[in-house]
Design a protein around this motif. Structure first.
Motif, PDB file in Angstrom:
ATOM      1  N   PHE A   9       3.034  -8.893 -10.223  1.00 11.06           N
ATOM      2  CA  PHE A   9       4.251  -9.018  -9.410  1.00 11.06           C
ATOM      3  C   PHE A   9       5.465  -8.799 -10.307  1.00 11.06           C
ATOM      4  O   PHE A   9       5.646  -9.474 -11.310  1.00 11.06           O
ATOM      5  N   ASP A  10       6.276  -7.814  -9.958  1.00  9.09           N
ATOM      6  CA  ASP A  10       7.490  -7.525 -10.728  1.00  9.09           C
ATOM      7  C   ASP A  10       8.569  -7.113  -9.734  1.00  9.09           C
ATOM      8  O   ASP A  10       8.807  -5.933  -9.481  1.00  9.09           O
ATOM      9  N   VAL A  11       9.223  -8.129  -9.159  1.00 11.61           N
ATOM     10  CA  VAL A  11      10.169  -7.875  -8.079  1.00 11.61           C
ATOM     11  C   VAL A  11      11.364  -7.058  -8.559  1.00 11.61           C
ATOM     12  O   VAL A  11      11.898  -6.233  -7.805  1.00 11.61           O
ATOM     13  N   GLN A  12      11.766  -7.247  -9.813  1.00 12.83           N
ATOM     14  CA  GLN A  12      12.947  -6.527 -10.296  1.00 12.83           C
ATOM     15  C   GLN A  12      12.668  -5.033 -10.429  1.00 12.83           C
ATOM     16  O   GLN A  12      13.449  -4.199  -9.964  1.00 12.83           O
ATOM     17  N   MET A  13      11.540  -4.678 -11.050  1.00 11.10           N
ATOM     18  CA  MET A  13      11.238  -3.257 -11.251  1.00 11.10           C
ATOM     19  C   MET A  13      11.016  -2.548  -9.921  1.00 11.10           C
ATOM     20  O   MET A  13      11.602  -1.485  -9.655  1.00 11.10           O
ATOM     21  N   SER A  22      16.969   2.378  -5.215  1.00 11.68           N
ATOM     22  CA  SER A  22      17.586   3.594  -5.749  1.00 11.68           C
ATOM     23  C   SER A  22      16.877   4.856  -5.279  1.00 11.68           C
ATOM     24  O   SER A  22      17.278   5.972  -5.661  1.00 11.68           O
ATOM     25  N   GLY A  23      15.830   4.709  -4.460  1.00 13.11           N
ATOM     26  CA  GLY A  23      15.101   5.877  -3.980  1.00 13.11           C
ATOM     27  C   GLY A  23      14.381   6.611  -5.082  1.00 13.11           C
ATOM     28  O   GLY A  23      14.293   7.843  -5.074  1.00 13.11           O
ATOM     29  N   ARG A  24      13.832   5.843  -6.050  1.00 19.50           N
ATOM     30  CA  ARG A  24      13.115   6.463  -7.169  1.00 19.50           C
ATOM     31  C   ARG A  24      11.749   5.804  -7.341  1.00 19.50           C
ATOM     32  O   ARG A  24      11.494   4.710  -6.842  1.00 19.50           O
ATOM     33  N   MET A  25      10.891   6.479  -8.098  1.00 22.49           N
ATOM     34  CA  MET A  25       9.557   5.971  -8.380  1.00 22.49           C
ATOM     35  C   MET A  25       9.547   5.229  -9.721  1.00 22.49           C
ATOM     36  O   MET A  25      10.458   5.362 -10.537  1.00 22.49           O
ATOM     37  N   ILE A  26       8.480   4.452  -9.951  1.00 23.76           N
ATOM     38  CA  ILE A  26       8.366   3.685 -11.195  1.00 23.76           C
ATOM     39  C   ILE A  26       8.365   4.601 -12.400  1.00 23.76           C
ATOM     40  O   ILE A  26       8.937   4.272 -13.447  1.00 23.76           O
ATOM     41  N   PHE A  27       7.746   5.786 -12.285  1.00 22.71           N
ATOM     42  CA  PHE A  27       7.756   6.749 -13.397  1.00 22.71           C
ATOM     43  C   PHE A  27       9.178   7.150 -13.776  1.00 22.71           C
ATOM     44  O   PHE A  27       9.456   7.461 -14.937  1.00 22.71           O
ATOM     45  N   SER A  40       0.820  -1.210   0.000  1.00 25.76           N
ATOM     46  CA  SER A  40       0.000   0.000   0.000  1.00 25.76           C
ATOM     47  C   SER A  40       0.856   1.263   0.000  1.00 25.76           C
ATOM     48  O   SER A  40       0.564   2.232  -0.711  1.00 25.76           O
ATOM     49  N   SER A  41       1.926   1.278   0.798  1.00 26.35           N
ATOM     50  CA  SER A  41       2.790   2.463   0.854  1.00 26.35           C
ATOM     51  C   SER A  41       3.457   2.711  -0.495  1.00 26.35           C
ATOM     52  O   SER A  41       3.544   3.854  -0.959  1.00 26.35           O
ATOM     53  N   THR A  42       3.933   1.649  -1.138  1.00 21.49           N
ATOM     54  CA  THR A  42       4.566   1.804  -2.445  1.00 21.49           C
ATOM     55  C   THR A  42       3.596   2.413  -3.445  1.00 21.49           C
ATOM     56  O   THR A  42       3.952   3.303  -4.234  1.00 21.49           O
ATOM     57  N   ILE A  43       2.353   1.938  -3.428  1.00 18.42           N
ATOM     58  CA  ILE A  43       1.348   2.474  -4.350  1.00 18.42           C
ATOM     59  C   ILE A  43       1.021   3.924  -4.003  1.00 18.42           C
ATOM     60  O   ILE A  43       0.906   4.779  -4.892  1.00 18.42           O
ATOM     61  N   ILE A  67       3.220  -0.850 -15.834  1.00 16.98           N
ATOM     62  CA  ILE A  67       2.971  -0.524 -14.436  1.00 16.98           C
ATOM     63  C   ILE A  67       2.935   0.989 -14.237  1.00 16.98           C
ATOM     64  O   ILE A  67       2.094   1.509 -13.489  1.00 16.98           O
ATOM     65  N   ALA A  68       3.809   1.715 -14.923  1.00 15.36           N
ATOM     66  CA  ALA A  68       3.755   3.178 -14.870  1.00 15.36           C
ATOM     67  C   ALA A  68       2.431   3.688 -15.422  1.00 15.36           C
ATOM     68  O   ALA A  68       1.833   4.631 -14.882  1.00 15.36           O
ATOM     69  N   GLU A  69       1.940   3.041 -16.475  1.00 13.77           N
ATOM     70  CA  GLU A  69       0.647   3.417 -17.044  1.00 13.77           C
ATOM     71  C   GLU A  69      -0.479   3.140 -16.046  1.00 13.77           C
ATOM     72  O   GLU A  69      -1.438   3.916 -15.930  1.00 13.77           O
ATOM     73  N   THR A  70      -0.357   2.043 -15.290  1.00 12.70           N
ATOM     74  CA  THR A  70      -1.358   1.725 -14.277  1.00 12.70           C
ATOM     75  C   THR A  70      -1.381   2.794 -13.190  1.00 12.70           C
ATOM     76  O   THR A  70      -2.451   3.239 -12.756  1.00 12.70           O
TER      77      THR A  70
END
Length: 431
Positions: A371-375, A382-387, A181-184, A395-398
């Motif tokens: 589920f995409d453990v690598q992404m 790296s302290g970055r977001m999927i975007f 939930s926090s990641t989302i 997933i970025a589109e989602t």
């Protein structure tokens, strides 16, 4: 009819009262919470009494002291002949058009000068409406009256039309610990600020274990703890000093993530923080920990949107169903919470198929995230977001779609069965 008081039940006591037929939550979305006023309603019919109960249960009425009495206009006049009148009196009358003003006469004689009056009558008569307004009645509504119509009428009387609009508040909470939930929440906050160039504040409410500072590679010296433990100092200026800039349009109100004290809060502990957040930015994203306490219930009852994140197993299905039922009682006049099904297709993990997960809940998912453990792992480390990691990924589109829906920029797309099957087929090929 003799005057009989009805107990007004608060939202957490209501046993699933339904929204007025034909009403839609969007009718209420733009309304500001009502100020701290007193309201006394006098009802001659069970239908209007039920509307008053739904009105009292609405989250925008949280500061309003409301009392409902079964009785006529004469009962109101008798009561207030020996007691001060409230800020607002709501009167239901079955009198004919020619009899309403004479019926209101005794009440007018005992009303304080600043008391406002709303009359609910049976006759759709423009001449009657104009006559009532000329004689000091604030509003005349024709039965059957809906809760949104009544709430809008009260807001028109007591809410300053020139007041600055309040920002939208969105709470993310997990159906179980570890569901993402926090990641989302963090990715959606980043998406909202980036996609719409809208000033956004992300508040991490998990004070002992919050991860927003790690996810955004920040190490702020202060944050939400200073706000919640010093409500008397809290205003927009003080809040601005507590915020950490994460990107051009995104600011973080970070959790201390320390165990140097106990974090036990009363029901309304975070409400002053939420009020300042709504005055400070167009969008506030609240990362709510997986707790069911007085203060988390207060937050979930008060925000504009709730997003529940779950993973496809039995415990999550049970918890999600319980949360949906509880939030329906807490938020009887709002949309149901959104549901995100996360970590779908984890290798070697027995799962409930998405269709089978949604069916007993009777809800369409806002999103299904594979589920995409690598992404997600690369982004977190790296302290970055999927975007930022892969802006062109599905997933970025989602996350973009979720950001559009929770900010009210687009309606949720109905999840097609074929879409779920295609996600699962891709994941099966990876095994």
């Amino acid at each position: 009819m003799s005057a009989v008081d009805y107990e007004i039940r608060r939202p957490d006591d209501l046993a699933g009262s339904a929204m007025d037929e034909g009403a839609h939550p969007s009718d209420l979305e733009t309304l500001r919470p009502l100020p701290r006023i007193s309201v006394h309603a006098f009802c001659e019919s069970p239908e209007v009494q039920r509307v008053m109960e739904r009105l009292a249960a609405d989250r925008r009425m949280a500061k309003v002291g409301m009392r409902v009495t079964g009785g006529s206009v004469s009962a109101a006049a008798n009561m207030f002949s020996a007691a001060p009148t409230p800020n607002l009196i709501i009167i239901e009358t079955h009198a004919g058009p020619e009899d309403i003003l004479p019926e209101l006469g005794p009440l007018a004689e005992v009303c304080d000068p600043n008391t406002r009056v709303i009359v609910i009558g049976l006759y759709n008569d423009i001449a009657l409406y104009r006559e009532l307004i000329r004689n000091g009645v604030s509003e005349y509504l024709v039965s059957p009256v809906g809760m949104p119509e009544l709430l809008t009428s009260i807001a028109a009387i007591f809410v300053d039309p020139d007041a600055e609009p309040l920002g939208r508040s969105i709470a993310f909470i997990g159906a179980k610990g570890g569901v993402g939930s926090s990641t989302i929440a963090h990715n959606c906050a980043f998406g909202i600020s980036t996609l719409f160039s809208s000033e956004t504040i992300l508040a991490d409410l998990d004070l002992p274990y919050g991860t927003a500072n790690i996810d955004f590679d920040q190490d702020p010296a202060q944050g939400i703890a200073e706000a919640v433990f010093a409500p008397d100092r809290l205003d927009e200026v003080f809040l601005d000093r507590l915020l950490t800039k994460c990107s051009q349009h995104l600011s973080l109100l970070a959790a201390p993530s320390l165990l140097d004290r106990a974090y036990d809060f009363e029901s309304g502990a975070f409400l002053p923080v939420m009020e300042v957040l709504q005055r400070s930015a167009p969008v506030s994203v609240l990362d709510v920990p997986h707790l069911w306490s007085d203060w988390t219930r207060s937050i979930l009852a008060d925000v504009d949107e709730v997003v529940i994140t779950a993973v496809p197993d039995l415990a999550n299905l049970r918890n999600t169903k319980n949360m949906l039922d509880a939030l329906k009682k807490l938020r009887p006049n709002d949309r149901p919470p959104h549901l995100v099904l996360n970590q779908v297709g984890m290798p070697k993990r027995p799962e409930i198929a998405p269709d089978d997960f949604f069916e007993p809940l009777e809800i369409e998912p806002l999103a299904v995230i594979p589920f995409d453990v690598q992404m997600f792992g690369n982004a977190a480390n790296s302290g970055r977001m999927i975007f930022e990691v892969d802006p062109k990924s599905s997933i970025a589109e989602t996350f973009s779609q979720i950001s559009h829906v929770v900010t009210g920029r687009v309606a949720a797309k109905k999840q097609k069965k074929g879409g779920l099957e295609s996600v699962l087929s891709i994941l099966r090929k990876r095994k």
